[in-house]
Design an enzyme around this catalytic site. Sequence first.
Site, PDB file in Angstrom:
ATOM      1  N   HIS A 128       5.778  46.818   2.934  1.00 18.97           N
ATOM      2  CA  HIS A 128       4.213  46.910   3.425  1.00 18.97           C
ATOM      3  C   HIS A 128       2.972  48.508   2.993  1.00 18.97           C
ATOM      4  O   HIS A 128       3.034  49.102   3.235  1.00 18.97           O
ATOM      5  CB  HIS A 128       4.062  47.254   4.944  1.00 18.97           C
ATOM      6  N   ARG A 185       9.863  40.101  17.728  1.00 14.24           N
ATOM      7  CA  ARG A 185       9.999  40.546  18.406  1.00 14.24           C
ATOM      8  C   ARG A 185      10.890  40.660  19.335  1.00 14.24           C
ATOM      9  O   ARG A 185      11.283  41.215  20.307  1.00 14.24           O
ATOM     10  CB  ARG A 185       8.635  40.209  19.687  1.00 14.24           C
ATOM     11  N   ASP A 226       3.168  36.027   8.079  1.00 15.91           N
ATOM     12  CA  ASP A 226       3.171  37.312   8.916  1.00 15.91           C
ATOM     13  C   ASP A 226       2.776  37.062  10.380  1.00 15.91           C
ATOM     14  O   ASP A 226       1.748  38.363  10.301  1.00 15.91           O
ATOM     15  CB  ASP A 226       1.365  38.817   8.507  1.00 15.91           C
TER      16      ASP A 226
END
Length: 430
Positions: A184, A69, A309
């Site tokens: 993804h 993040r 994940d």
Amino acid sequence: MSSILIQGGTIIDPSQKLQRRADLFIRDGKIASISAPSAGSGSARADKVIDATNRFVTPGLIDIHVHLREPGDEEEETIASGSAAAVAGGFTTVCCMPNTKPALDNEGMIEFVLREAERVGLCNVFPIGAITKGREGKELAEIGSMKARGAIAFSDDGVGVADASVMRKALQYAQMFDAVLMQHCEEPALAGGSMHAGLVATTLGLSGIPAEAEQLMISRDLLLNRTIGCRYHVQHISTAWSVELVRRAKRDGQRVTAEVTPHHLLLTDESCRSYDTNFKMNPPLRTSADLQACIEGIKDGTIDCLATDHAPHLAEEKELEFPQAPFGINPIECALPLYVKALVEAEHIDWMKLIDLMSTQPARIVSLPRGTLKEGSIADVTIIDPNATWTIDPEQFKSKSRNCPFANWKVKGRPTHTFVSGELKWSIAD
Ligand SMILES: [Zn+2]
Ligand SMILES: [Zn+2]
């Protein structure tokens, strides 16, 4: 540098097919030797002795799929807090996804992550660069220069690369640099739902993401890559047919690898009946048939490795209604016992295979000289108490976020010490 003797434990090293009681001697950040248990006599030559009786001593665990993040969402996680969470989960290495704000799509951003991880000084953090600029799926990012600067692989994670011509170029370009492309896998035309499309979603009145969203992109990518031969990795595989697609491609000799998360091995879409947003993730929790297929994929080698994940989110975001809440959960500090529960306790695989899936194989996929306890290798080591029983309490997490659907689960198996390059970075007493 100092020397450490880890005494009396059971060494489990899949890279050498080694499982026996032995002492592990670390000197100057490297594995110096594995020798017969010394019963105390070896302590004279080590600065520090750690008793590992009744413990497993394994190559450091590696997670090739985490979200740290930073930059952009530092209130959810930072490189510092994510590294602390990783070592507390027994992980010595993590690979972080580029869906930060801004995205990790150029050399400067790769450099930023590496420098910050070094300043934090807990686990190894290897950044994954974006495949396309801004992860917008339009224009290729500077894959070559990012790789030269230390990007370990490439992905637009959060979204798949939708445009077939862009993906084809990405595969060709990555192949030139021998880079790993991680996808993804989600066809955007079929995305947009908030859980798996099926009976449960219909019953709950929630919009669904069909299994085909994933399968379509895997099929397309495997077809595109057939003649290119790039190192292609399927992230968070979640459906039975996806597993079969990868199985067939491997049989055909294609260069493809795949990972699976703890939640896709333990939970199904039935959990969404609670409307608890901690069960909202992408790909969504699927059916029990999909879950069983993932386990079969692990057993027969179709699925190469395990990855968490790890996707921290703020409580106020996860408190939104199910359709509005963000995707993702926070499992890195309890991943090991979750895998133990799903795979070892259920007698699908043994500990040797588990450590292979959590260390040796992830290292191989991204070409890291780690995931081994061979003499002379980097001393990234995890000590595990396989018999420790405990209750998962997200309030105790080192992570900044608490969005974990496994709260209050009683589990067995726990890391007790994490060494990175021969330095003790975390122990259970901390
Ligand atoms: Zn993803
Ligand atoms: Zn992800």
